[in-house]
Design a protein around this motif. Structure first.
Motif, PDB file in Angstrom:
ATOM      1  N   ASP A 106       9.284 -45.400  -0.258  1.00 55.96           N
ATOM      2  CA  ASP A 106      10.200 -46.260  -0.064  1.00 55.96           C
ATOM      3  C   ASP A 106      11.504 -45.699  -0.951  1.00 55.96           C
ATOM      4  O   ASP A 106      12.586 -46.200  -0.232  1.00 55.96           O
ATOM      5  CB  ASP A 106       9.552 -47.370  -0.924  1.00 55.96           C
ATOM      6  N   PHE A 107      11.299 -45.018  -1.764  1.00 54.33           N
ATOM      7  CA  PHE A 107      12.690 -44.482  -2.299  1.00 54.33           C
ATOM      8  C   PHE A 107      13.483 -43.683  -1.449  1.00 54.33           C
ATOM      9  O   PHE A 107      14.582 -43.920  -1.261  1.00 54.33           O
ATOM     10  CB  PHE A 107      12.085 -43.691  -3.660  1.00 54.33           C
ATOM     11  N   ARG A 108      12.672 -42.778  -0.963  1.00 50.92           N
ATOM     12  CA  ARG A 108      13.435 -42.054   0.209  1.00 50.92           C
ATOM     13  C   ARG A 108      14.226 -42.879   1.461  1.00 50.92           C
ATOM     14  O   ARG A 108      15.064 -42.723   2.002  1.00 50.92           O
ATOM     15  CB  ARG A 108      12.615 -40.957   0.865  1.00 50.92           C
TER      16      ARG A 108
ATOM     17  N   THR B 298      18.249 -44.809 -10.148  1.00 50.53           N
ATOM     18  CA  THR B 298      17.155 -45.220  -9.279  1.00 50.53           C
ATOM     19  C   THR B 298      16.383 -44.092  -8.960  1.00 50.53           C
ATOM     20  O   THR B 298      16.770 -42.922  -8.889  1.00 50.53           O
ATOM     21  CB  THR B 298      17.455 -45.607  -7.972  1.00 50.53           C
ATOM     22  N   TYR B 299      14.971 -44.326  -9.049  1.00 51.24           N
ATOM     23  CA  TYR B 299      13.775 -42.936  -9.163  1.00 51.24           C
ATOM     24  C   TYR B 299      12.727 -43.725  -8.546  1.00 51.24           C
ATOM     25  O   TYR B 299      12.238 -44.736  -8.527  1.00 51.24           O
ATOM     26  CB  TYR B 299      13.652 -42.347 -10.399  1.00 51.24           C
ATOM     27  N   ASN B 300      11.763 -42.498  -8.129  1.00 52.52           N
ATOM     28  CA  ASN B 300      10.556 -43.337  -7.700  1.00 52.52           C
ATOM     29  C   ASN B 300       9.457 -42.981  -8.686  1.00 52.52           C
ATOM     30  O   ASN B 300       9.545 -41.920  -9.610  1.00 52.52           O
ATOM     31  CB  ASN B 300       9.982 -42.281  -6.659  1.00 52.52           C
TER      32      ASN B 300
ATOM     33  N   GLY C 238       9.142 -40.976   3.671  1.00 48.58           N
ATOM     34  CA  GLY C 238       8.720 -39.885   2.750  1.00 48.58           C
ATOM     35  C   GLY C 238       8.212 -38.863   3.250  1.00 48.58           C
ATOM     36  O   GLY C 238       7.675 -37.862   2.433  1.00 48.58           O
TER      37      GLY C 238
ATOM     38  N   ASP D 203       6.134 -43.099  -8.719  1.00 48.96           N
ATOM     39  CA  ASP D 203       4.621 -42.796  -8.504  1.00 48.96           C
ATOM     40  C   ASP D 203       4.411 -41.343  -8.931  1.00 48.96           C
ATOM     41  O   ASP D 203       3.344 -41.056  -9.285  1.00 48.96           O
ATOM     42  CB  ASP D 203       4.259 -42.903  -7.054  1.00 48.96           C
TER      43      ASP D 203
ATOM     44  N   PRO E 256      13.222 -48.300 -11.453  1.00 49.20           N
ATOM     45  CA  PRO E 256      12.157 -47.628 -10.592  1.00 49.20           C
ATOM     46  C   PRO E 256      11.789 -48.066  -9.434  1.00 49.20           C
ATOM     47  O   PRO E 256      11.931 -49.615  -8.954  1.00 49.20           O
ATOM     48  CB  PRO E 256      10.859 -47.820 -11.557  1.00 49.20           C
ATOM     49  N   ILE E 257      11.444 -47.285  -8.374  1.00 47.69           N
ATOM     50  CA  ILE E 257      10.899 -47.745  -7.014  1.00 47.69           C
ATOM     51  C   ILE E 257       9.473 -47.337  -6.959  1.00 47.69           C
ATOM     52  O   ILE E 257       9.249 -46.145  -7.199  1.00 47.69           O
ATOM     53  CB  ILE E 257      11.936 -47.245  -5.996  1.00 47.69           C
TER      54      ILE E 257
ATOM     55  N   THR F  12       7.196 -46.259  -4.646  1.00 51.35           N
ATOM     56  CA  THR F  12       6.646 -45.218  -4.054  1.00 51.35           C
ATOM     57  C   THR F  12       7.530 -44.406  -3.385  1.00 51.35           C
ATOM     58  O   THR F  12       8.845 -44.640  -3.215  1.00 51.35           O
ATOM     59  CB  THR F  12       5.788 -45.688  -2.837  1.00 51.35           C
ATOM     60  N   PHE F  13       7.707 -43.106  -3.244  1.00 50.96           N
ATOM     61  CA  PHE F  13       8.360 -42.105  -2.947  1.00 50.96           C
ATOM     62  C   PHE F  13       8.928 -42.547  -1.690  1.00 50.96           C
ATOM     63  O   PHE F  13      10.113 -42.050  -1.389  1.00 50.96           O
ATOM     64  CB  PHE F  13       7.632 -40.614  -2.927  1.00 50.96           C
TER      65      PHE F  13
END
Lengths: 307, 541
Positions: B424-426, B385-387, A36, B389, B418-419, B421-422
């Protein structure tokens, strides 16, 4: 008494270790924080690997935990991703939140207990039903609604206060946020005190005190209130820890840079060091508050003895 | 009910008492006479080093306290010489940079060729953990100071040489004609000796060569910048200073603006978009920024890399009603995308309106037909899929799914995934763990079409998370980079973009605008193509 305190302090050790381990694992389960850090773009693998190494993320979790705990005992809480020491973050955040908590607790004690005594002594009286209704409303409205509403009314519409708290966060600017933070607990304190007072009013020792011809205020403060405060003290003691950690919503609304802000940012950025560090301190605060509450029992009620 | 009103009145009295004291205590930071104004800010994610700052909030500060070889024109985005007197090259691979005379840092040190070379070497070195290190990857010797694996075997890049105080040479590993135009990016600014000699001290109070100097910096809450009187450049600040205040929540910043406690917000919260015109009138700005939002695809997944997959992706693209979503959900702060770059590049700079053509136009019947011809949706359903937060992504992902479901007459055709946190998504998207389309946002580093295409679609490029690979595209990009004629380079990039379109490597959704609102004290507020306010041009009073 001394022995009791030592025993209680020793009991804290396993609680402390268990709590920190849990938090550590929970933050870890959230995934790789380094990903992140580079925004909507991939960190180049070499830099990412270097960062992982620097933050110790390349080691197995148990080893990370042991290293972390080892460091904590030497006063080193690690470094946040923005390069600041976590202890530095704590030294700016905790005083602010502490002030906010003190303001909130003072409101709880002063307004809550006063209203509780007044209503407890006049059960069924219109004052009583009025306050009961008011507390019901306060309990059922979420904090963020009260916070935003008061902020908008007092800050923007009437212009009496600044909607946000400045960096220094002195006591006077924290009055409104403190009141907002305290509202729900305040209502509970009122109700607790009221019930307790109403119950004890009919007890033998109060009747005896009145029969002795003691003045009314002395009966209420020395005999009635002191005995009725035990459940209230328990509640307020537990509330201190809760207010310090649970101020995230209030701190966001009023832009207070305290513990809640650091925790929120730490969680968003998946910063293990910040989150675990702050929660560790909060756990300690919680444990100590509980101990103090238990010791206060003995002061309030001489019948309780600790051996 | 007499008692109730009594208690109510008591509570009111308490509130009034509080309010009165709070009012007396809170002296506005804006009220100190001079033409200083306050602006909203959030805590920079990384230490404030130029080559380590990759997000807008840190970049905001760097753009105030630093000037590089080039500076992007706030209006047109064109790269203009700032510290560079000239940048010459015979072959688009060897560059000679000559600096202008008279530039110094605000601590008095002269800006020399060494200030640049040292700064770039610092930024590229693996040891320093600089997140923008890859910006230097075109320079010869980068692979020695920043190897993909193992220890670095050199301290400095062999491609950088100081000739004299005002001249240095840069040798690149390949031809790159628009290299000088990338030099306006923050990673390329010069650094004073203080940065290297007393690093901690510099981070606590950064020193640069820009129109502002840092006066005081309280990490995590506030930075006070004052106009640097001896600034040698032409774009000297037209106000006396700026106070950046950290806000946790942009709603609070907006409330503070309404209450007159803050002068400028550069991020109007989505919840306020409906009433911002009424609140601020013409003190509100909504202009295109160099940001495009797309849906990327997992090309590493064989379900999305079949002969008919391009048709399915085109079908999905045609099933998204961009007009309606940007109007209803974003209140016009996004513009439906019709190519893969951004309008801020301008027509000459490489933006081509309508390059996507019919493939970006909503047509339910055509969408259905295309997806059917392409063999249907893999597994009968797409998961976007997206974040969850930040950035209110849930809103638009749900809207996109709704649009797709309506177009295909299938309630289960599309769902959001949805995921938390950013981060975790990244970490999932960069390690190829996603199995369906995912949200991809791209904010340009410098206003060139190359920046919108190469990092995202070139084989194994740094942000090609979907691992799309196409030889024809790669060849065209290489050719465009080597092209010395700007117009021809742009044309070649557009041909590469057409390859992206024909394969629908990613679905373009919309261009994002930058927004700002300000108090009555300010005038001449503008946003640059990076959606950062042009602080030095703002007038107070």
């Amino acid at each position: 008494m001394g022995q009791y305190v030592v025993r209680r302090l020793l009991q804290m050790v396993p609680v402390f270790i268990g709590a920190t381990l849990l938090i550590f694992l929970m933050v870890n389960v959230m995934g790789d924080p380094v990903a992140g850090l580079c925004g909507d773009r991939q960190c180049d693998p070499a830099t990412a690997a270097q960062l992982r190494k620097e933050f110790g993320l390349d080691k197995p979790v148990w080893q990370q935990y042991l290293t972390y705990m080892g460091n904590v005992f030497t006063g080193d809480f690690g470094t946040a991703f923005n390069g600041q020491e976590v202890t530095e973050l704590m030294s700016t955040a905790f005083p602010v939140t502490m002030r906010l908590t003190i303001v909130a607790i003072v409101f709880e004690v002063v307004i809550g207990i006063t209203l509780g005594v007044v209503t407890g002594l006049r059960r069924g009286h219109p004052v009583d039903s009025g306050v009961l209704l008011l507390t019901l409303v306060v309990i059922s409205v979420p904090t963020f609604v009260t916070g935003l509403l008061l902020q908008l009314l007092l800050g923007v519409e009437w212009g009496w206060i600044r909607p946000s708290v400045s960096t220094a966060a002195p006591f006077d600017e924290l009055l409104l946020p403190g009141l907002v933070l305290a509202t729900v607990s305040l209502a509970y304190v009122t109700r607790l005190t009221r019930t307790s007072i109403a119950e004890n009013r009919r007890s033998d020792y109060v009747r005896t005190a009145i029969a002795k011809g003691l003045p009314r205020h002395r009966v209420v403060t020395r005999h009635l209130l002191r005995n009725s405060l035990i459940p209230v003290v328990t509640f307020i003691g537990a509330d201190i820890g809760f207010l310090m950690g649970g101020a995230i919503v209030t701190e966001r609304i009023f832009n207070i840079h305290g513990v809640g802000y650091q925790l929120y940012q730490g969680i968003l950025r998946q910063n293990t060091q910040t989150v675990v560090g702050f929660v560790t301190v909060l756990v300690l605060v919680f444990l100590l508050c509980n101990l103090v509450v238990d010791l206060l029992y003995a002061v309030l009620d001489p019948r309780i003895r600790y051996a | 009910m007499r008692g109730a009103t009594h208690a109510g009145r008591a509570a009111c009295a308490v509130v009034v008492a509080l309010a009165a004291t709070a009012c007396g205590g809170g002296g506005g930071s804006t009220a100190d006479g001079a033409a200083v104004f306050s602006s909203s800010w959030t805590d920079p994610q990384n230490p404030l080093e130029p080559a380590n700052t990759n997000e807008v909030q840190g970049g905001k500060v760097l753009s105030m306290i630093f000037r590089g070889l080039k500076q992007y024109d706030p209006k047109t985005g064109e790269a203009k010489d700032m510290l560079a007197e000239r940048i010459e090259t015979p072959d688009s691979q060897n560059y000679t940079v000559t600096l202008k005379k008279g530039w110094t840092f605000s601590d008095g040190e002269k800006v020399t060729a060494r200030s640049f070379v040292d700064a770039w070497n610092y930024g590229a070195s693996l040891r320093n953990n600089q997140k923008n290190a890859y910006f230097f990857s075109y320079i010869q010797g980068y692979d020695k100071v920043h190897p993909a694996k193992g220890e670095q075997s050199a301290e400095t890049m062999s491609g950088l040489k100081v000739v004299d105080d005002r001249t240095f040479t840069v040798r690149l590993t390949q031809k790159f004609s628009s290299f000088p135009d990338t030099l306006g990016y923050n990673a390329f600014v010069p650094l004073p000796r203080a940065f290297f000699d007393d690093h901690a001290g510099w981070l606590a109070k950064p020193v640069g060569n820009g129109p502002y100097a840092v006066d005081a910096y309280t990490k995590g809450s506030e930075m006070r910048l004052t106009r640097w009187g001896a600034y040698p450049g032409e774009d000297a600040a037209r106000n006396d200073g700026v106070t950046l205040k950290v806000y946790t929540d942009n709603n609070t910043a907006y409330t503070d603006l309404m209450a007159g406690n803050l002068d400028l917000v550069d991020d109007v919260p989505a919840q306020q978009l409906g009433n911002v015109r009424g609140d601020l009138g013409d003190r509100y700005l909504n202009t295109p920024a160099g940001i495009i939002q797309t849906l990327a695809f997992p090309h590493y997944d064989k379900d999305w890399n079949k002969p008919g997959s391009a048709k399915v992706r085109k079908g999905l693209s045609r099933a998204i009603d961009r007009e309606q979503i940007t109007r209803t959900i974003f209140q016009g702060t996004r513009t439906p995308a019709t190519d893969w770059t951004s309008p801020v590049l301008g027509a000459q700079g490489g933006y081509k309106k309508g390059l996507c053509g019919q493939w970006c136009e909503y047509d339910a019947a055509a969408a259905k037909k295309l997806i059917k011809e392409g063999g249907g949706l893999p597994g009968g359903q797409v998961k976007i899929t997206y974040n969850a937060d930040t950035g209110s992504h849930k809103l638009w992902v749900d809207a996109v799914c709704n649009s797709i479901n309506n177009a295909l007459d299938d309630d289960r055709a599309c769902v959001g995934n949805p995921i938390g946190t950013f981060a975790d998504f990244r970490s999932k998207s960069t390690t190829q763990k996603l199995s369906g389309p995912f949200r991809a946002g791209w904010q340009m580093d410098y206003p060139l079409p190359q920046n919108f295409l190469q990092p995202l679609y070139y084989t194994n490029a740094s942000s090609n998370d979907g691992k799309w690979s196409n030889q024809e595209f790669d060849k065209l990009v290489d050719r465009a980079n080597a092209e010395t004629d700007v117009a021809k380079a742009v044309e070649t990039f557009q041909r590469a973009e057409e390859v992206v379109r024909d394969n629908m490597a990613a679905i373009p959704l919309w261009y994002q605008n930058g927004s700002a609102g300000w108090s009555e004290r300010l005038s001449n507020v503008a946003l640059n193509p990076f959606s950062v306010p042009v602080y030095d041009q703002i007038k107070v009073g």
